[in-house]
Design a protein around this motif. Structure first.
Motif, PDB file in Angstrom:
ATOM      1  N   ASN A   1      -7.122  -7.380  -4.609  1.00  0.00           N
ATOM      2  CA  ASN A   1      -6.349  -8.563  -4.242  1.00  0.00           C
ATOM      3  C   ASN A   1      -4.864  -8.213  -4.171  1.00  0.00           C
ATOM      4  O   ASN A   1      -4.016  -8.931  -4.675  1.00  0.00           O
ATOM      5  CB  ASN A   1      -6.581  -9.681  -5.258  1.00  0.00           C
ATOM      6  CG  ASN A   1      -6.334 -11.049  -4.661  1.00  0.00           C
ATOM      7  OD1 ASN A   1      -6.391 -11.229  -3.453  1.00  0.00           O
ATOM      8  ND2 ASN A   1      -6.050 -12.017  -5.507  1.00  0.00           N
ATOM      9  N   GLN A   2      -4.537  -7.084  -3.518  1.00  0.00           N
ATOM     10  CA  GLN A   2      -3.166  -6.610  -3.437  1.00  0.00           C
ATOM     11  C   GLN A   2      -2.417  -7.382  -2.341  1.00  0.00           C
ATOM     12  O   GLN A   2      -2.855  -7.415  -1.192  1.00  0.00           O
ATOM     13  CB  GLN A   2      -3.136  -5.117  -3.114  1.00  0.00           C
ATOM     14  CG  GLN A   2      -4.011  -4.242  -4.017  1.00  0.00           C
ATOM     15  CD  GLN A   2      -3.496  -4.172  -5.438  1.00  0.00           C
ATOM     16  OE1 GLN A   2      -3.955  -4.924  -6.294  1.00  0.00           O
ATOM     17  NE2 GLN A   2      -2.544  -3.292  -5.683  1.00  0.00           N
TER      18      GLN A   2
ATOM     19  N   ALA B   1       6.188  -1.256 -12.712  1.00  0.00           N
ATOM     20  CA  ALA B   1       5.186  -1.517 -11.683  1.00  0.00           C
ATOM     21  C   ALA B   1       5.770  -2.390 -10.581  1.00  0.00           C
ATOM     22  O   ALA B   1       5.505  -2.184  -9.388  1.00  0.00           O
ATOM     23  CB  ALA B   1       3.966  -2.190 -12.297  1.00  0.00           C
ATOM     24  N   GLU B   2       6.597  -3.370 -10.993  1.00  0.00           N
ATOM     25  CA  GLU B   2       7.212  -4.240 -10.005  1.00  0.00           C
ATOM     26  C   GLU B   2       8.176  -3.455  -9.116  1.00  0.00           C
ATOM     27  O   GLU B   2       8.219  -3.650  -7.905  1.00  0.00           O
ATOM     28  CB  GLU B   2       7.954  -5.384 -10.709  1.00  0.00           C
ATOM     29  CG  GLU B   2       8.582  -6.399  -9.783  1.00  0.00           C
ATOM     30  CD  GLU B   2       7.556  -7.279  -9.074  1.00  0.00           C
ATOM     31  OE1 GLU B   2       7.935  -8.005  -8.145  1.00  0.00           O
ATOM     32  OE2 GLU B   2       6.368  -7.212  -9.437  1.00  0.00           O
ATOM     33  N   GLN B   3       8.933  -2.555  -9.696  1.00  0.00           N
ATOM     34  CA  GLN B   3       9.876  -1.749  -8.930  1.00  0.00           C
ATOM     35  C   GLN B   3       9.156  -0.908  -7.871  1.00  0.00           C
ATOM     36  O   GLN B   3       9.654  -0.713  -6.765  1.00  0.00           O
ATOM     37  CB  GLN B   3      10.671  -0.817  -9.862  1.00  0.00           C
ATOM     38  CG  GLN B   3      11.669  -1.531 -10.767  1.00  0.00           C
ATOM     39  CD  GLN B   3      12.849  -2.100  -9.998  1.00  0.00           C
ATOM     40  OE1 GLN B   3      13.172  -1.614  -8.918  1.00  0.00           O
ATOM     41  NE2 GLN B   3      13.474  -3.129 -10.534  1.00  0.00           N
ATOM     42  N   SER B   4       7.961  -0.420  -8.180  1.00  0.00           N
ATOM     43  CA  SER B   4       7.213   0.412  -7.227  1.00  0.00           C
ATOM     44  C   SER B   4       6.705  -0.380  -6.035  1.00  0.00           C
ATOM     45  O   SER B   4       6.281   0.205  -5.041  1.00  0.00           O
ATOM     46  CB  SER B   4       6.031   1.086  -7.933  1.00  0.00           C
ATOM     47  OG  SER B   4       5.062   0.121  -8.312  1.00  0.00           O
TER      48      SER B   4
ATOM     49  N   SER C   1       3.997   1.313  -3.450  1.00  0.00           N
ATOM     50  CA  SER C   1       3.218   2.396  -4.055  1.00  0.00           C
ATOM     51  C   SER C   1       2.505   1.934  -5.330  1.00  0.00           C
ATOM     52  O   SER C   1       2.146   2.756  -6.166  1.00  0.00           O
ATOM     53  CB  SER C   1       4.130   3.582  -4.374  1.00  0.00           C
ATOM     54  OG  SER C   1       5.166   3.188  -5.268  1.00  0.00           O
ATOM     55  N   SER C   2       2.287   0.619  -5.453  1.00  0.00           N
ATOM     56  CA  SER C   2       1.636   0.076  -6.646  1.00  0.00           C
ATOM     57  C   SER C   2       0.219   0.610  -6.788  1.00  0.00           C
ATOM     58  O   SER C   2      -0.488   0.850  -5.801  1.00  0.00           O
ATOM     59  CB  SER C   2       1.592  -1.453  -6.577  1.00  0.00           C
ATOM     60  OG  SER C   2       2.881  -1.997  -6.516  1.00  0.00           O
ATOM     61  N   GLN C   3      -0.191   0.769  -8.044  1.00  0.00           N
ATOM     62  CA  GLN C   3      -1.571   1.118  -8.331  1.00  0.00           C
ATOM     63  C   GLN C   3      -2.450  -0.124  -8.155  1.00  0.00           C
ATOM     64  O   GLN C   3      -1.955  -1.250  -8.117  1.00  0.00           O
ATOM     65  CB  GLN C   3      -1.699   1.643  -9.770  1.00  0.00           C
ATOM     66  CG  GLN C   3      -0.832   2.861 -10.060  1.00  0.00           C
ATOM     67  CD  GLN C   3      -1.271   4.067  -9.259  1.00  0.00           C
ATOM     68  OE1 GLN C   3      -2.449   4.398  -9.207  1.00  0.00           O
ATOM     69  NE2 GLN C   3      -0.302   4.727  -8.622  1.00  0.00           N
ATOM     70  N   MET C   4      -3.748   0.092  -8.043  1.00  0.00           N
ATOM     71  CA  MET C   4      -4.667  -1.025  -7.930  1.00  0.00           C
ATOM     72  C   MET C   4      -4.558  -1.897  -9.176  1.00  0.00           C
ATOM     73  O   MET C   4      -4.580  -1.408 -10.301  1.00  0.00           O
ATOM     74  CB  MET C   4      -6.106  -0.521  -7.773  1.00  0.00           C
ATOM     75  CG  MET C   4      -7.130  -1.628  -7.617  1.00  0.00           C
ATOM     76  SD  MET C   4      -6.957  -2.523  -6.056  1.00  0.00           S
ATOM     77  CE  MET C   4      -7.493  -1.262  -4.889  1.00  0.00           C
TER      78      MET C   4
END
Length: 783
Positions: A658-659, A713-716, A647-650
């Motif tokens: 570049n996800q 952010a890493e956890q998401s 569920s990370s943001q862009m």
């Protein structure tokens, strides 16, 4: 404005179609009052408990009239939206009627006469598989012009084989048959059936033809079964006569063993067709070479080396005739893939000799291929990926394949100055032999040795990267071409970032992610296993495909760690670059179900999963080995690399999406249907995402260097079964395809239904907002 208008038009068409299908409730509107639709056929085995061994599922094949196909099938029917579409006709025979009848599926009109024929067919089949005197009665039930036919089957009696007696007229043949009885399919205790006897005669006849009996067929077999002498059992006598079932004893003759005689190989060019009438001119047209009584005539202009043709041939003069060797020779010449036609012609002489002529007509030796993919979304980002390749199937006149390819990936924004360029080049050489291993290991097929070299240049606003790679390996296919194997014992990549923005590296506060964007050296191995139930280029019927890929890197190098220097982070290095150490695997399963008139409709599904894990000398897989989703062959509501991980943001560190992630799960379903002429339509749903694998437990100290915001952010981005659905992406859409027979050009319009970055469903009002959809252009089907 034009893009948004096109989007609304497509949305309107899809919405009308969906509402109409759900709203229409009649599948019999086009039928007259005295007609009914065949809703379902049911087969009920009344005495199944008395025959627990009964597992035959082929009875449906003997029912003369089949009901309509269904997407969702139940015992007494099912659901097919295109039955409703067909019934939208207004009876005026105009353009609307022609459109819906072509798009829809006509109801099957029940025919009672075919029920009687089906009863006879089923009874005959049951007798064939060993159930004698079976009874079949059809129960026909019609309600509201919908008919269900229940074929009630009472299985007949079986007769287990109590003894087997062989009688062979020819003493020499008898010796071979008695020796082979250990492999016979007919065993004492098995139920007697015509199916069993037919299978054994086919097997035994093929065995005898492989033992030199060129003229032998299953028609020399005769069977007699006594089911009276011993109650509930069969005494079987197997006779092999010197005459066939279509002959009389007066036609009897001894069975002869044959040997291969003269062998001729004719590789004739397209403008020179061999004919018996011009046989005397062959020496003027072709060069002639003799290898141990094998005559090879080869085209002076084309000059396929005679030694290669000799190597492909398995038929040797003087050897005992074998049908297996003939078929194997045919397969080997075909697998060279430099001949459009291969024929092995056998000519029996007056003696026990079979001469052989192998005629070869070459295919196009070289050519070009062009591929183009493109995508755009509502943010104004456009991506174009062209590829041009050249191939030569006989570069050194020995069946060697040369392939050269140049590709690019150009991304740019029509709103600002954002640009990204990628350029790639590759060269491959494939030899029709197993270099470093003996060919005798692969008598039935042609193994190939591959040598590939690649170069890739990437220029993005954040960095410039160069990648050089090479690999050495082998590949081969099974004799049926259903299985494909590729083993690469040596593959390496060198990745160098000569130019990068300091701000870019500083922005990568997560140490795991930062490692993926450093210079590195990769050395490892890999393999690829593929399966296709129908290996033809354009399968006529339904087919299944599977692909499993595996890569392992760094393990061999780790044995020499004590001899390697370390960098400031403690990683072992080669040429001042850390070597990568990881394991990576990916599995793709796809099934395409074809149905309807001339199989022109199809329902295709795919499930895909992959994961990689860095260890030892690496904390993160190299960037080029990470997984990504989106684009023309993935989640079509997103452009390539613009979704996930989790569920990370862009990540706005990158000007262009570049996800990436450590693993990927995806499922797709697509319905394909004809529209008119060569135009095809499709509707689809795509589900999946990429995720990272939680390494915090193993590398807790490494994460402490990052900020709290970065750790959040890493956890998401982490994968877990608890949050898998909540962090998955879902899109749907429709597409138009131009089917040119040799290639399919497609344009797909994908809409985001569920966006994991905001973890909410998008309603219809959100579909055409700035980030709600994407256009995808591609060559070929997505799966």
């Amino acid at each position: 404005m034009h893009s948004r208008a096109s989007s609304y038009i497509l949305l309107s068409l899809m919405s009308v179609l969906a509402v109409a299908i759900m709203g229409s409730c009649s599948t019999t509107k086009v039928l007259s009052e005295d007609e009914s639709r065949l809703k379902s056929n049911i087969v009920t085995v009344v005495n199944k408990k008395e025959h627990p061994e009964y597992q035959d599922s082929r009875i449906d094949n003997y029912i003369r009239q089949k009901a309509n196909t269904y997407f969702i099938k139940t015992k007494r029917g099912g659901w097919n939206p295109f039955l409703y579409v067909y019934n939208w006709t207004n009876g005026k025979s105009g353009g609307w009627d022609r459109f819906v009848t072509k798009l829809g599926q006509a109801p099957v009109v029940f025919d009672s006469l075919l029920v009687e024929e089906s009863e006879d067919n089923i009874a005959t089949h049951l007798k064939y598989i060993g159930y004698y005197d079976s009874d079949v009665e059809a129960d026909v039930e019609t309600k509201k012009q919908k008919t269900v036919v229940d074929y009630k089957v009472t299985l007949g009696k079986q007769y287990p084989i109590k003894s087997i007696e062989y009688r062979v007229d020819d003493p020499a043949l008898a010796e071979e048959i008695y020796r082979d009885t250990v492999n016979s399919l007919i065993k004492v205790g098995l139920p007697l059936s015509e199916e069993l006897l037919d299978s054994e005669t086919e097997r035994s006849s093929a065995h005898l033809r492989n033992c030199g009996y060129y003229e032998f067929t299953k028609n020399y077999y005769f069977f007699a079964a006594d089911t009276v002498s011993v109650k509930d059992s069969a005494l079987l006598r197997v006779s092999v006569r010197n005459y066939t079932r279509n002959e009389t004893p007066e036609d009897a003759r001894r069975h002869r063993r044959f040997y291969f005689g003269d062998v001729f190989v004719y590789p004739v060019s397209d403008n020179i067709r061999y004919r018996a009438s011009v046989a005397t001119r062959i020496p003027q047209i072709l060069d002639t070479v003799n290898y141990e009584n094998i005559t090879i005539l080869y085209d002076k202009k084309r000059k396929v080396r005679p030694s290669i043709l000799y190597k492909m041939n398995r038929i040797e003069p003087g050897n005992l005739y074998s049908e297996y060797i003939v078929n194997n020779t045919y397969q080997r010449f075909s697998n060279l893939r430099i001949y459009s036609s291969v024929s092995v012609e056998l000519n029996k002489t007056d003696t026990n000799i079979v001469d052989c002529s192998i005629r070869l007509i070459p295919s196009k030796a070289h050519g070009y291929k062009v591929n183009l993919e493109a995508s755009t979304n509502s943010t104004g980002l456009i991506g174009i990926s062209p590829t041009v390749s050249y191939y030569n199937r006989n570069i050194f006149k020995g069946g060697e394949w040369l392939s050269l390819s140049v590709s690019g990936n150009f991304q740019f924004s029509v709103i600002d100055a954002t640009r990204a360029t990628e350029f790639g080049a590759s060269a491959g050489l494939s030899f029709p032999t197993f270099v470093l291993l003996p060919d005798r290991m692969f008598k039935n097929i042609i193994p190939r040795t591959d040598l590939d070299i690649t170069y890739n240049y990437q220029r993005r606003p954040e960095y410039t990267r160069n990648m050089i790679g090479a690999s050495f390996g082998w590949n081969w296919s099974s004799q049926s071409n259903k299985y494909y194997f590729k083993v690469v014992p040596v593959q390496f990549n060198i990745v160098n970032l000569p130019v990068y923005s300091d701000a870019f590296l500083e922005s990568l506060t997560n140490p795991f992610v930062r490692e993926a964007y450093k210079n590195h050296f990769e050395f490892g191995l890999g393999f690829d296993l593929q399966y296709s139930s129908d290996p033809s280029i354009n399968p006529a019927g339904s087919f299944f495909k599977a692909d499993f890929q595996f890569d392992l890197a760094g393990n061999l190098l780790s044995a020499f760690n004590k001899f390697m220097p370390t960098d400031t982070s403690g990683f072992r290095t080669i040429w001042n670059s850390p070597y990568s150490q990881f394991v990576r695997a990916e599995l793709s399963l796809a099934y395409t179900w074809k149905f309807g008139k001339n199989n022109r409709q199809a329902l295709a599904v795919r499930a895909l999963g992959g994961a990689g894990y860095a260890y030892g000398n690496s904390t993160k897989m190299p960037f080029e080995r990470l997984f990504w989703a989106g684009g023309a062959n993935s989640l079509r509501g997103w452009t390539a690399r613009s979704v996930g991980p989790g569920s990370s943001q862009m990540d706005h560190t990158f000007s262009i999406p570049n996800q990436t992630g450590d693993m990927r799960l995806e499922a797709n379903i697509e319905y394909r249907f004809p529209l008119f002429s060569i135009i095809r339509g499709a509707v689809f749903v795509d589900w999946g995402n990429v995720w990272n694998i939680d390494r915090s437990g193993r590398n807790h100290q490494s994460l402490e260097g990052g900020s709290t915001e970065d750790q959040t952010a890493e956890q998401s981005s982490y994968f877990s079964f608890d949050n898998m659905l909540r962090t998955s992406a879902l899109s749907w859409g429709a597409g138009i395809r131009l089917d040119l027979n040799f290639v399919v050009v497609r344009l797909d319009f994908g809409i985001k239904l569920y966006d994991p970055s905001v973890q909410k469903w998008r309603n219809a009002a959100d579909w055409f907002r700035r980030d709600g959809y994407a256009f995808q252009f591609g060559i070929g089907y997505p799966f």
